[in-house]
Design an enzyme around this catalytic site. Sequence first.
Site, PDB file in Angstrom:
ATOM      1  N   ASP A   1     -71.369  -5.734 -80.987  1.00  0.00           N
ATOM      2  CA  ASP A   1     -70.903  -6.903 -81.725  1.00  0.00           C
ATOM      3  C   ASP A   1     -71.834  -8.049 -81.297  1.00  0.00           C
ATOM      4  O   ASP A   1     -72.463  -7.978 -80.233  1.00  0.00           O
ATOM      5  CB  ASP A   1     -69.453  -7.194 -81.312  1.00  0.00           C
ATOM      6  CG  ASP A   1     -68.968  -8.532 -81.833  1.00  0.00           C
ATOM      7  OD1 ASP A   1     -69.187  -8.818 -83.017  1.00  0.00           O
ATOM      8  OD2 ASP A   1     -68.354  -9.280 -81.046  1.00  0.00           O
TER       9      ASP A   1
ATOM     10  N   ASP B   1     -71.175 -11.960 -81.898  1.00  0.00           N
ATOM     11  CA  ASP B   1     -70.460 -13.147 -81.398  1.00  0.00           C
ATOM     12  C   ASP B   1     -69.477 -12.763 -80.290  1.00  0.00           C
ATOM     13  O   ASP B   1     -68.489 -12.073 -80.558  1.00  0.00           O
ATOM     14  CB  ASP B   1     -69.679 -13.804 -82.550  1.00  0.00           C
ATOM     15  CG  ASP B   1     -70.611 -14.381 -83.609  1.00  0.00           C
ATOM     16  OD1 ASP B   1     -71.615 -14.976 -83.220  1.00  0.00           O
ATOM     17  OD2 ASP B   1     -70.327 -14.234 -84.795  1.00  0.00           O
TER      18      ASP B   1
END
Length: 215
Positions: free
Chosen positions: A8, A10
């Site tokens: 991922d 963020d």
Amino acid sequence: MKKAIIFDLDGVITDTAQFHFEAWKMLADSLGFKFDRADNERLKGVSRMDSLNIILEINNALDRFSPEEKEAMCKTKNDNYVELIGRLTPADILPGISELIDDAERHGVKTAVASVSKNASSVLSSLGLLHRFDYIADAKKITKSKPDPEIFSVCAEALGLEGKDCVGIEDSQAGIEAIHSAGMRSVGINVTVTSRKPDLELRSTKELTFDLVTE
Ligand code: B16
Ligand code: MG
């Protein structure tokens, strides 16, 4: 051993989760809406418009704005966010991430990014990481936000692998659900999960090691 690590962006590669929070908070404050860090947990991994709808729902204001007004609010939030990420440099890569990418490369384990953000390429570029991954899936490659598995499945397919060959690393509940629904194992970083827990729970990216993640 897993054949690919899917990151991922963020909140895992860099702490833009904080900037998303600040940018939404500025908008919420200007409208007199309640929005705190606990509310923000529900926005992680969720698209911009879906995030706005959650904030409006929290404030019983879902029906108060036209689609045009909502687009304008999303633009204001994004302008706030773009200004905040303008300061990002390679020093903002979270601890342990560069080492994990290096180790994966050394061991022939593929890497990908799964971010529903429309700003993903710009963030990766500021961090000096745009060309370090075998594949980047961002908002342009998908039609559904996390917790839908689409973004993780798109990564696996692009790498020529099946879900069971991949491990995903996430900081959000929506992301962990997306990883599991894509048939992958999960590593959660400081994640607040009320449903199924991550297969491996860590408090910080500092604790990530190649062996822990791939085995
Ligand atoms: P943007 P991820 C997600 O990125 C963020 O977690 C989420 O808070 C944000 O609303 C979403 O991207 C959309 O971002 O407004 O830049 O298009 O966690 O999937 O990397
Ligand atoms: Mg995240």
